[in-house]
Each structure stands twice: as structure tokens, then as C-alpha cells.
Motif scaffolding. Structure first.
Motif, PDB file in Angstrom:
ATOM      1  N   GLU A   1      42.410  48.009  27.534  1.00 20.32           N
ATOM      2  CA  GLU A   1      43.712  47.402  27.788  1.00 20.32           C
ATOM      3  C   GLU A   1      43.542  46.117  28.582  1.00 20.32           C
ATOM      4  OE1 GLU A   1      45.917  50.407  29.821  1.00 20.32           O
ATOM      5  OE2 GLU A   1      46.369  51.530  27.992  1.00 20.32           O
ATOM      6  N   VAL A   2      44.491  45.218  28.435  1.00 16.41           N
ATOM      7  CA  VAL A   2      44.471  43.966  29.190  1.00 16.41           C
ATOM      8  C   VAL A   2      44.644  44.276  30.676  1.00 16.41           C
ATOM      9  CG1 VAL A   2      45.584  41.737  29.555  1.00 16.41           C
ATOM     10  CG2 VAL A   2      45.425  42.699  27.245  1.00 16.41           C
ATOM     11  N   CYS A   3      43.783  43.689  31.484  1.00 19.92           N
ATOM     12  CA  CYS A   3      43.819  43.895  32.935  1.00 19.92           C
ATOM     13  C   CYS A   3      43.971  42.539  33.621  1.00 19.92           C
ATOM     14  CB  CYS A   3      42.516  44.575  33.369  1.00 19.92           C
ATOM     15  SG  CYS A   3      42.378  44.847  35.159  1.00 19.92           S
ATOM     16  N   VAL A   4      44.501  42.547  34.836  1.00 18.00           N
ATOM     17  CA  VAL A   4      44.665  41.284  35.563  1.00 18.00           C
ATOM     18  C   VAL A   4      43.322  40.585  35.763  1.00 18.00           C
ATOM     19  CG1 VAL A   4      46.807  41.897  36.730  1.00 18.00           C
ATOM     20  CG2 VAL A   4      44.622  42.540  37.755  1.00 18.00           C
TER      21      VAL A   4
ATOM     22  N   ASN B   1      41.111  40.176  33.654  1.00 16.83           N
ATOM     23  CA  ASN B   1      40.738  39.477  32.414  1.00 16.83           C
ATOM     24  C   ASN B   1      41.372  38.092  32.306  1.00 16.83           C
ATOM     25  OD1 ASN B   1      41.327  42.585  30.663  1.00 16.83           O
ATOM     26  ND2 ASN B   1      39.412  41.890  31.579  1.00 16.83           N
ATOM     27  N   ILE B   2      42.361  37.816  33.151  1.00 17.10           N
ATOM     28  CA  ILE B   2      43.175  36.617  32.972  1.00 17.10           C
ATOM     29  C   ILE B   2      42.357  35.339  33.132  1.00 17.10           C
ATOM     30  CG2 ILE B   2      45.079  35.296  34.011  1.00 17.10           C
ATOM     31  CD1 ILE B   2      46.563  37.933  34.364  1.00 17.10           C
TER      32      ILE B   2
ATOM     33  N   ALA C   1      44.716  37.785  27.526  1.00 16.17           N
ATOM     34  CA  ALA C   1      45.197  38.168  28.854  1.00 16.17           C
ATOM     35  C   ALA C   1      46.255  37.221  29.388  1.00 16.17           C
ATOM     36  CB  ALA C   1      44.016  38.246  29.816  1.00 16.17           C
TER      37      ALA C   1
ATOM     38  N   GLN D   1      50.144  37.587  31.892  1.00 17.77           N
ATOM     39  CA  GLN D   1      50.852  38.517  32.772  1.00 17.77           C
ATOM     40  C   GLN D   1      51.675  39.525  31.967  1.00 17.77           C
ATOM     41  OE1 GLN D   1      50.398  38.766  35.960  1.00 17.77           O
ATOM     42  NE2 GLN D   1      49.194  36.901  36.290  1.00 17.77           N
TER      43      GLN D   1
ATOM     44  N   VAL E   1      49.513  42.533  30.375  1.00 17.19           N
ATOM     45  CA  VAL E   1      48.771  43.478  31.215  1.00 17.19           C
ATOM     46  C   VAL E   1      49.203  44.912  30.913  1.00 17.19           C
ATOM     47  CG1 VAL E   1      48.414  44.269  33.586  1.00 17.19           C
ATOM     48  CG2 VAL E   1      48.317  41.832  33.065  1.00 17.19           C
ATOM     49  N   GLY E   2      48.231  45.774  30.687  1.00 18.13           N
ATOM     50  CA  GLY E   2      48.500  47.178  30.376  1.00 18.13           C
ATOM     51  C   GLY E   2      48.599  47.479  28.894  1.00 18.13           C
TER      52      GLY E   2
ATOM     53  N   LYS F   1      44.243  45.528  24.101  1.00 19.25           N
ATOM     54  CA  LYS F   1      43.783  44.180  23.761  1.00 19.25           C
ATOM     55  C   LYS F   1      43.831  43.927  22.250  1.00 19.25           C
ATOM     56  CE  LYS F   1      40.632  43.654  27.699  1.00 19.25           C
ATOM     57  NZ  LYS F   1      39.212  43.498  28.118  1.00 19.25           N
TER      58      LYS F   1
END
Length: 215
Positions: free
Chosen positions: A22-25, A27-28, A34, A36, A39-40, A43
Motif C-alpha cells: 500500500e502507498v505509505c507516507v 513513499n512520497i 504516492a 497524500q 496513502v493507504g 499501489k
């Protein structure tokens, strides 16, 4: 994510995205999927939606799985997604792009591609690298020096996957293209950061100019 988008923008008509993450902070700073708002979210699903916006005609399948011993052969042969998509995606795939950062499963994927006669391009680690112009290289996996992840992968291929190079001898190519970073004066700390699994990125950050250039 960068390599997959490049394929879609280049006109490749069918892409399968294999990832359960999953997209995580965290990864930004470097990953295309990624944001905001993402997030969650998975991907692969986020990228699939983005790619359809880029090209509505692309057949893109998000396969929410991690590659491991239980599914690697199905993924390489296409059996894992035979029931998905519009049928445009070829089974087996024409080429596999490996961007796994776990050594054991990275080696399993490369070995499965070799065993099934599927072309594979592999990618090394980018953790701690700062200057893509100075450090990025492309070559054969057999001689990809200066990249701890690929060094560990070569060892795992031989020790754990029963991989037998098509040609033996020092410097003989394996027929597996690789994109990787070599150690430079600006990022020489990468060597001490990498553990036995070759994951310097666990201890050092990644620069988007490097990860995007590597794909």
C-alpha cells in the motif's frame, strides 16, 4: 512505478502490475503513485487508475499479490491473471520487469523467468545513491558490480534457486539485463549500509532523481 508508466506512455498496450503493498507516507519522496490522497491504497490499483487516465486503451491489470515461492510460477506464466482483464494481456508475458527489493523473492522471480524462457530485466537498489549521472549503469546481471542487492541476488540464485548460468566462466553473461547503481565518492556509505540482503535503502533514504532514472 516510473518504469511502468514509461511503458504505458511509450504505447505498450498491456501491463500487469504485481504488488500487494500500500502507498505509505514514506513513499512520497520517490514513488510515482504516492500522494497524500493515495496513502493507504494499494499501489497497483492506484497506478492502474493513473495509467488508464494516460491511455484509456491500455489493458492494465493490478494483481494484488507479493511474489513468493507459492505463486512465482503462476505469475511468470500468466496463470495468475488468466481470469482477469480483457484478454489483451498475453499469457505468458513478453517480458518481466523485476523491481523486487527482497533478495529471496527477487531470485525466485529471475529463476522462474529463466526456467520458463521468459525475458527478464532486473533492477538493483537505489538506497543512498545521490547522482544518477555518475552512478547509474546497465549491463548483465552476472557482472553488475557495486550493487549490494544484485550481488546478494546472484548468490541466492545459485545457492537457493538452483540457477545454472547458460555460460560458465568469469565475466560470462547470463543473458539477464540489469539496471543498477555503482558506488561513487558521493554515496560510498551505501556499501556499509547494505546488510546481507543488500538493502541499503532500509538505512539510507532514496533520491527521486535516482529512482526515477532507474525506473
Amino acid at each position: 512505478s516510473w518504469a511502468a508508466e514509461a511503458l504505458v506512455r511509450t504505447g505498450v498496450g498491456a501491463v500487469v502490475l504485481v504488488d500487494l503493498d500500500e502507498v505509505c507516507v514514506s513513499n512520497i519522496n520517490r514513488q510515482l503513485c504516492a500522494t497524500q490522497g493515495a496513502v493507504g491504497k494499494p499501489k497497483a490499483s492506484v497506478l492502474a487508475e493513473r495509467f488508464r487516465e494516460v491511455n484509456p486503451d491500455v489493458d492494465v491489470i493490478p494483481l494484488l499479490e507479493f511474489v513468493d515461492e507459492s505463486n512465482v510460477d503462476d505469475i511468470v506464466t500468466g496463470a495468475a491473471w488468466a481470469h482477469l482483464g480483457s484478454g489483451v494481456v498475453s499469457s505468458p508475458p513478453a517480458v518481466v520487469l523485476d523491481a523486487i527489493d527482497d533478495v529471496r523473492n527477487k531470485a525466485r522471480l529471475i529463476a522462474a523467468c529463466h526456467n520458463h524462457g521468459i525475458r527478464c530485466v532486473t533492477c538493483g537498489g537505489a538506497g543512498g545513491a545521490l547522482d544518477p549521472a555518475a552512478s547509474l549503469r546497465r549491463g548483465d546481471l552476472a557482472v553488475a558490480g557495486g550493487d549490494a542487492l544484485l550481488k546478494a541476488t546472484r548468490r541466492a540464485l545459485k545457492d537457493n534457486c538452483g540457477f545454472v548460468p547458460p555460460v560458465t566462466g568469469n565475466g560470462a553473461p547470463w543473458g539477464i539485463p540489469a539496471v543498477y547503481c555503482v558506488q561513487t565518492n558521493t554515496d560510498k556509505s551505501r556499501a556499509s549500509a547494505a546488510d546481507e540482503y543488500g538493502r541499503a535503502c532500509d538505512k539510507y533514504g532514496s533520491a527521486v532523481c535516482v529512482t526515477a532514472s532507474m525506473g
